[in-house]
Design a protein around this motif. Structure first.
Motif, PDB file in Angstrom:
ATOM      1  N   ALA A  53       0.854  -1.198   0.000  1.00 52.29           N
ATOM      2  CA  ALA A  53       0.000   0.000   0.000  1.00 52.29           C
ATOM      3  C   ALA A  53       0.886   1.243   0.000  1.00 52.29           C
ATOM      4  N   LYS A  55       0.411   4.325  -0.021  1.00 51.92           N
ATOM      5  CA  LYS A  55       0.085   5.459   0.863  1.00 51.92           C
ATOM      6  C   LYS A  55       0.813   5.386   2.203  1.00 51.92           C
ATOM      7  N   ASP A  74       0.000  -1.137  -4.367  1.00 48.85           N
ATOM      8  CA  ASP A  74      -1.428  -0.838  -4.297  1.00 48.85           C
ATOM      9  C   ASP A  74      -1.580   0.667  -4.217  1.00 48.85           C
ATOM     10  N   SER A  97      -6.778   0.364  -6.014  1.00 50.45           N
ATOM     11  CA  SER A  97      -7.893   0.229  -5.071  1.00 50.45           C
ATOM     12  C   SER A  97      -8.306   1.611  -4.584  1.00 50.45           C
ATOM     13  N   ARG A 140     -14.811  -4.508  -4.856  1.00 48.83           N
ATOM     14  CA  ARG A 140     -14.651  -4.419  -3.407  1.00 48.83           C
ATOM     15  C   ARG A 140     -15.970  -4.700  -2.703  1.00 48.83           C
ATOM     16  N   PHE A 189     -11.740  -5.011   2.963  1.00 47.03           N
ATOM     17  CA  PHE A 189     -10.875  -4.518   4.040  1.00 47.03           C
ATOM     18  C   PHE A 189     -11.815  -4.226   5.212  1.00 47.03           C
ATOM     19  N   SER A 228      -6.394  -7.506   1.108  1.00 45.34           N
ATOM     20  CA  SER A 228      -6.140  -6.099   1.396  1.00 45.34           C
ATOM     21  C   SER A 228      -5.212  -5.895   2.613  1.00 45.34           C
ATOM     22  N   GLY A 229      -5.382  -4.771   3.307  1.00 41.32           N
ATOM     23  CA  GLY A 229      -4.487  -4.455   4.439  1.00 41.32           C
ATOM     24  C   GLY A 229      -5.088  -4.881   5.763  1.00 41.32           C
ATOM     25  N   GLY A 230      -4.611  -4.265   6.839  1.00 42.22           N
ATOM     26  CA  GLY A 230      -5.243  -4.480   8.129  1.00 42.22           C
ATOM     27  C   GLY A 230      -4.499  -5.368   9.102  1.00 42.22           C
ATOM     28  N   GLU A 272      -2.571  -6.488   0.423  1.00 43.53           N
ATOM     29  CA  GLU A 272      -2.233  -5.070   0.181  1.00 43.53           C
ATOM     30  C   GLU A 272      -1.773  -4.469   1.500  1.00 43.53           C
ATOM     31  N   LEU A 273      -0.763  -5.069   2.096  1.00 40.75           N
ATOM     32  CA  LEU A 273      -0.352  -4.606   3.424  1.00 40.75           C
ATOM     33  C   LEU A 273       0.519  -3.359   3.319  1.00 40.75           C
ATOM     34  N   GLY A 274       0.305  -2.463   4.263  1.00 36.70           N
ATOM     35  CA  GLY A 274       1.128  -1.269   4.357  1.00 36.70           C
ATOM     36  C   GLY A 274       1.853  -1.277   5.703  1.00 36.70           C
ATOM     37  N   ARG A 275       1.058  -1.127   6.763  1.00 35.60           N
ATOM     38  CA  ARG A 275       1.590  -1.043   8.113  1.00 35.60           C
ATOM     39  C   ARG A 275       2.482  -2.231   8.467  1.00 35.60           C
ATOM     40  N   HIS A 370       2.520   5.164   7.486  1.00 34.57           N
ATOM     41  CA  HIS A 370       1.562   6.193   7.902  1.00 34.57           C
ATOM     42  C   HIS A 370       2.240   7.191   8.859  1.00 34.57           C
TER      43      HIS A 370
HETATM   44  C1  LIG Z   1      -4.750   1.795   3.650  1.00 34.34           C
HETATM   45  C2  LIG Z   1      -5.041   0.677   2.750  1.00 34.34           C
HETATM   46  C3  LIG Z   1      -4.244  -0.484   2.767  1.00 34.34           C
HETATM   47  C4  LIG Z   1      -3.123  -0.680   3.758  1.00 34.34           C
HETATM   48  O1  LIG Z   1      -3.583  -0.727   5.036  1.00 34.34           O
HETATM   49  P1  LIG Z   1      -2.593  -1.088   6.261  1.00 34.34           P
HETATM   50  O2  LIG Z   1      -3.445  -0.934   7.454  1.00 34.34           O
HETATM   51  O3  LIG Z   1      -1.481  -0.128   6.189  1.00 34.34           O
HETATM   52  O4  LIG Z   1      -2.140  -2.488   6.027  1.00 34.34           O
HETATM   53  C5  LIG Z   1      -4.533  -1.467   1.858  1.00 34.34           C
HETATM   54  N1  LIG Z   1      -5.536  -1.345   0.954  1.00 34.34           N
HETATM   55  C6  LIG Z   1      -6.321  -0.253   0.896  1.00 34.34           C
HETATM   56  C7  LIG Z   1      -7.381  -0.163  -0.130  1.00 34.34           C
HETATM   57  C8  LIG Z   1      -6.104   0.784   1.792  1.00 34.34           C
HETATM   58  O5  LIG Z   1      -6.883   1.859   1.755  1.00 34.34           O
END
Ligand SMILES: *Cc1c(COP(=O)(O)O)cnc(C)c1O
Length: 419
Positions: A53, A55, A74, A97, A140, A189, A228-230, A272-275, A370
């Motif tokens: 992700a 962002k 992503d 996404s 989605r 998500f 997705s993320g989370g 779609e992991l970010g954190r 983030h």
């Molecule tokens: C923010 C977001 C992510 C990443 O989320 P994390 O909590 O950082 O893993 C993945 N997919 C979508 C669509 C998001 O908006």
């Protein structure tokens, strides 16, 4: 679990000689090892791919490192698509996404061949109008109601703006199929920053069942499920980190129980992991520059909420280490503040820490995702540099700090007059 910085006091002092505080620094070794562990955890699934992700940490050097580890990206905006594209991610290595998407962004996503993940059923018309209907489309899903794991409510999808209802996603699949889509994906998500090995397996169970039903109801070919993320990280030291191997196995079990018997054992799993990918591998490094003794004890540092917004925005906890004082007793109680004219500009409130002297270097933990990314320019404060600690111990600057010229750059014509 005890939180240890990935740089020592000596290393920080050496870095500061060249790059003054505040700055964000990322740990390349940690990032790569973690990305490999994720891949390992899902190696049972042939088509597995993590789409990072953007962002969370929109820095080209970070994206390239993750690209080398087999990740895609992503995106949810034009700039993120452009950055991914410029970093060499091609076609289906990019997931789009987005939500509340402007026409021009679908146009660009279509042009670079990104996989488009539709947030809403009305986006089908937009797609037709802007870039045409691609052969692969993801939709989605939002199940509504509350999302629970056993008896714990994790989040409230019924209040979230994202995704399509159950009826809409079926209708969307039928319509897209008639418009020529050959392969479908399902994305959802449902909870953010989960510190539980059950989140992904529970979500996977819901999406796998949905996939089997939608295939029966509409006859479409479902190529992938995007979890997705989370998957989160423990910001506080009392929490245990997620066990990504257990998470991968939990999803595997649901896969074998639900998809395999339905003849869907070739479905690819995407994330779609970010954190989870970056947060623990970033520090915000800052110096104590003021102490103030009024009704409370304050330590002022040279970073502020502009560099890390999460505490001000969500009241988020970020662990703090005073470098060189790791073994001293935490017998002081401080508010650690930035300089914004906003009383919520505090990195910590009533935090037990060792006695802080002016010039001490503080590491604020888990800022790799983030963190820098959410920065803004309130009070005319400038964004910091981003540094990378390479695997060989050297440090490179991967984004310079902003200058006042950057800050005034959008005032075409006026700034020259002011100078
Ligand atoms: C923010 C977001 C992510 C990443 O989320 P994390 O909590 O950082 O893993 C993945 N997919 C979508 C669509 C998001 O908006």
């Amino acid at each position: 679990m005890e939180k240890k910085p990935f740089i020592t006091k000596e290393k920080a002092e050496e870095i500061i000689k060249k790059y003054p505080t505040p700055f964000h620094i990322y740990d390349e070794k940690g990032i790569r090892e973690n990305a490999r562990k994720l891949k390992q955890a899902f190696s049972w699934n042939k088509g597995f791919k993590e789409y990072f992700a953007v962002k969370a940490t929109p820095n080209p050097t970070i994206l390239k490192i993750l690209g080398e580890e087999g990740c895609g990206t992503d995106c949810s905006s034009y700039s993120e698509l452009l950055m991914s594209n410029k970093c060499g991610f091609k076609g289906d290595e990019i997931m789009f996404s987005s939500n509340d998407t402007p026409d021009s962004e679908f146009e660009f996503a279509g042009k670079i061949g990104a996989i488009i993940n539709l947030d809403d059923i009305t986006h089908i018309d937009m797609l037709e109008r802007t870039c045409g209907i691609p052969e692969t489309v993801c939709c989605r899903f939002n199940p509504g109601g509350k999302f629970s794991i056993s008896t714990t409510i994790m989040d409230n999808p019924g209040d979230a703006k994202y995704g399509m209802t159950r009826e809409q996603i079926k209708e969307a699949f039928i319509r897209l199929k008639s418009l020529g889509v050959k392969e479908f994906g399902i994305h959802s998500f449902l909870a953010s920053n989960t510190v539980s090995n059950e989140y992904y397996p529970t979500l996977a169970g819901i999406l796998f069942k949905l996939a089997v039903e939608l295939k029966e109801e509409t006859g479409v070919n479902i190529g992938f499920i995007n979890l997705s993320g989370g998957v989160g990280v423990p910001y506080t030291p009392d929490k245990e980190p997620n066990d990504i191997m257990a998470i991968g196995e939990g999803v595997h079990k649901a896969f074998d129980e639900i998809l395999v018997p339905a003849g869907m054992g070739d479905v690819r799993i995407y994330t779609e992991l970010g954190r989870f990918m970056l947060a623990p591998f970033g520090h915000l490094v800052t110096k104590a520059i003021h102490e103030k003794h009024i009704y409370k004890e304050y330590i002022g540092v040279d970073a502020c909420a502009v560099n890390l917004m999460r505490p001000a925005m969500y009241g988020a906890y970020h662990h703090i280490t005073v470098l060189g004082k790791e073994n001293e007793p935490c017998d002081q109680i401080y508010d650690i503040t930035g300089s914004l004219c906003e009383n919520n500009d505090k990195f910590a409130i009533d935090r037990h820490l060792p006695k802080i002297d002016m010039g001490d270097i503080l590491v604020i933990h888990d800022t790799g995702a983030h963190g820098f990314a959410m920065g803004y320019n309130y009070n005319g404060k400038l964004k910091s540099a981003e540094l990378l600690l390479r695997e060989d111990g050297s440090v490179v600057e991967i984004r310079r700090a902003e200058t006042v010229d950057d800050y005034f750059a959008t005032l075409d014509g006026y700034w020259d007059v002011l100078k």
